[in-house]
Design an enzyme around this catalytic site. Structure first.
Site, short mmCIF file in Angstrom:
data_model
loop_
_atom_site.label_atom_id
_atom_site.label_comp_id
_atom_site.label_asym_id
_atom_site.label_seq_id
_atom_site.Cartn_x
_atom_site.Cartn_y
_atom_site.Cartn_z
CD GLN A 1 -0.70 3.25 -0.01
OE1 GLN A 1 -1.19 4.35 0.20
NE2 GLN A 1 0.61 3.04 0.01
CG ASP B 1 -0.94 6.53 -7.05
OD1 ASP B 1 -0.50 6.74 -5.92
OD2 ASP B 1 -2.14 6.67 -7.35
CD1 TRP C 1 -6.19 1.85 5.03
CD2 TRP C 1 -8.42 1.92 5.21
NE1 TRP C 1 -6.70 2.34 3.84
CE2 TRP C 1 -8.06 2.40 3.93
CE3 TRP C 1 -9.78 1.87 5.55
CZ2 TRP C 1 -8.99 2.84 3.01
CZ3 TRP C 1 -10.71 2.31 4.62
CH2 TRP C 1 -10.31 2.78 3.35
CG MET C 2 -4.65 -3.64 2.57
SD MET C 2 -4.55 -5.40 2.27
CE MET C 2 -6.16 -5.71 1.55
CG ASN C 3 -5.54 2.26 0.63
OD1 ASN C 3 -5.05 2.40 1.74
ND2 ASN C 3 -5.26 3.09 -0.35
CG ASP C 4 -4.06 1.90 -3.41
OD1 ASP C 4 -5.24 1.85 -3.05
OD2 ASP C 4 -3.51 2.95 -3.78
N1 DQQ Z 1 -4.47 5.31 -2.65
C1 DQQ Z 1 -4.91 5.91 -3.86
C2 DQQ Z 1 -3.64 6.33 -4.51
C3 DQQ Z 1 -2.82 6.79 -3.36
C4 DQQ Z 1 -3.17 5.84 -2.30
C5 DQQ Z 1 -5.72 4.94 -4.67
C6 DQQ Z 1 -3.24 6.47 -0.94
O1 DQQ Z 1 -3.81 7.33 -5.45
O2 DQQ Z 1 -1.43 6.78 -3.62
O3 DQQ Z 1 -6.58 4.17 -3.88
O4 DQQ Z 1 -3.52 5.48 0.03
#
Ligand code: DQQ
Length: 469
Positions: free
Chosen positions: A37, A141, A18-21
């Site tokens: 992330q 954030d 998994w990847m996000n921000d």
């Molecule tokens: N992803 C959210 C942020 C948070 C992070 C936005 C958690 O608000 O810090 O996609 O993975």
């Protein structure tokens, strides 16, 4: 995963899981650093770490060891959430959100003494708790900058009953912070020109030319889209005169972050989330992809636009020139190209009244097709993915971007296709980023269709794109 037809080949993503921000974007000496992330144990959002990659050209990346991992018993025991990187007088420093279940969020800090490879955490959160007088939704954030020797930070939040907000803090040393009030509070009761959500995630705040820009990701139980606000910043307050979606692909362009680089450009990456079921994601073993690196600009019509950096052109291989032609009403004009990794440049003259259509990743019988349609009367560019995939579990809806063409201005499209990811740029002033999941091996075609009136294809070029690994 080499045989995975949905996995992008020329966009950044981790080897698996998994990847996000995007986080901590920074140019350090001659290297670009991209943190993100990341869940190293699976393709789902849990126990988030910071992954890390480096590049010399923003395009090709080397994976690096994990940068941050949750510390058992610490403020980040259940996740190292999003944040940024700054140069603290020669010391690379990360400011991020420590997350603990059920929903404790505290700003944390870490420094590196070995060229951003390993990170030592500051023992305590740098802010113990949000301002007690506010009834907040979230406290997470970070974007951090310096003004006249004083560090400034914004933290994303929302005020219950009002709307999204960003809270301003000031510090002499990045470790002791004083609250300086909300920079701006949104109005979640306003729907015009765009609804801005209940909580603002991942704020980014920067000057662009003579304008000041605040970018936030609008959230209400789930990610909605990214908004850009343009306005004036004075005495710790921001007054926007313009607010719009930054990219019109909605949740598939989320949590972007920018970095200023030495040549004067401001570079942005955003997370493009999947648009299919958790079961498909688990079976694939990966989730999330970064957009192309984009330069942030002010478009001719005053909106903020993000356009692919010129470095992307090095991926072009084997150019195919598409001859100019007139497509007659109700005709379908197939281009002499096929592929899942393409850059497509088309200059079209749409009819003054009515619509014209570009079919992308289209099967010969049209059973699978992603439709990009321009309607001159409504001045709208639509990316319609209702028929993008024959899979039963994908998101199927249409994204709409307002786009007025003036004085015979043609429709100038640049489209990047990379497996399940599509990025559309129109007239250097709009972008639509989305996910499509064509299933048929022959869903590889591109065609231009005239609807009620003829369409002129004035020029076209297509490139096969090289992979980045
Ligand atoms: N992803 C959210 C942020 C948070 C992070 C936005 C958690 O608000 O810090 O996609 O993975």
């Amino acid at each position: 995963m080499a045989g995975d037809q949905q996995r992008p080949r020329y966009h950044f993503l981790p080897p698996a899981n998994w990847m996000n921000d995007p986080n901590g974007l920074i140019q350090w000496e001659d290297t670009f650093h991209l943190f993100y992330q990341y869940n190293p144990t699976g393709a789902y959002h849990r126990q988030i770490h910071w992954g890390h990659a480096t590049s010399h050209d923003l395009i090709h990346w080397q994976h690096q060891p994990l940068a941050l991992s949750p510390t058992p018993g610490g403020a980040d025991a259940d996740g190292c959430w999003s944040g940024c990187a700054v140069d603290d007088h020669g010391t690379p420093t990360l400011i991020y959100t420590g997350f603990r279940l059920p929903e404790v969020q505290q700003p944390c800090l870490a420094v590196s003494h070995d060229s951003l490879q390993t990170w030592q955490k500051w023992p305590e959160p740098i802010i113990a708790a949000p301002p007690p007088e506010l009834d907040l939704l979230g406290f997470r954030d970070h974007t951090v900058w310096q003004e006249q020797g004083v560090w400034h930070m914004l933290i994303g939040s929302g005020i219950r009953g009002q709307g999204g907000t960003v809270l301003l803090y000031r510090s002499p040393d990045l470790r002791h912070w004083e609250y300086a009030g909300p920079l701006l509070i949104g109005d979640a009761g306003q729907f015009d020109p765009v609804w801005t959500g209940l909580l603002w995630e991942c704020p980014d705040f920067f000057a662009l030319g003579d304008q000041q820009v605040l970018v936030c990701s609008a959230w209400d139980q789930r990610p909605y889209y990214t908004i850009a606000m343009i306005g004036a910043y004075r005495d710790g307050r921001f007054v926007p005169h313009t607010t719009h979606k930054l990219d019109y692909g909605d949740a598939h362009f989320y949590a972007p972050q920018t970095m200023p680089i030495r040549d004067g450009r401001r570079i942005m990456f955003a997370w493009s989330m999947e648009g299919r079921s958790e079961e498909s994601i688990a079976a694939a073993g990966w989730a999330g992809v970064m957009t192309l690196p984009r330069e942030v600009k002010i478009a001719g019509d005053g909106q903020i636009v993000t356009l692919p950096v010129n470095e992307v052109q090095q991926l072009r291989q084997h150019e195919i020139v598409v001859p100019a032609t007139r497509v007659m009403p109700h005709d379908v004009h197939w281009l002499p190209v096929h592929g899942a990794q393409l850059e497509v440049e088309l200059i079209l003259r749409p009819p003054r009244h009515g619509t014209c259509t570009v079919m992308l990743r289209a099967s010969p019988d049209g059973s699978e097709v992603t439709v990009l349609r321009y309607n001159s009367q409504t001045a709208t560019l639509t990316l319609d993915r209702r028929r993008s995939s024959l899979a039963g579990d994908v998101w199927r809806d249409a994204h709409h971007a307002p786009l007025a063409l003036h004085n015979d201005e043609p429709l100038a499209l640049r489209i990047f296709l990379d497996a399940s990811l599509i990025e559309v740029f129109a007239n250097e002033c709009r972008s639509i980023t989305s996910r499509i999941y064509p299933t048929r091996p022959d869903s590889m075609g591109i065609a231009i269709c005239a609807d009620e009136a003829a369409v002129d294809l004035l020029a076209g070029r297509v490139w096969e794109m090289a992979g980045i690994w």
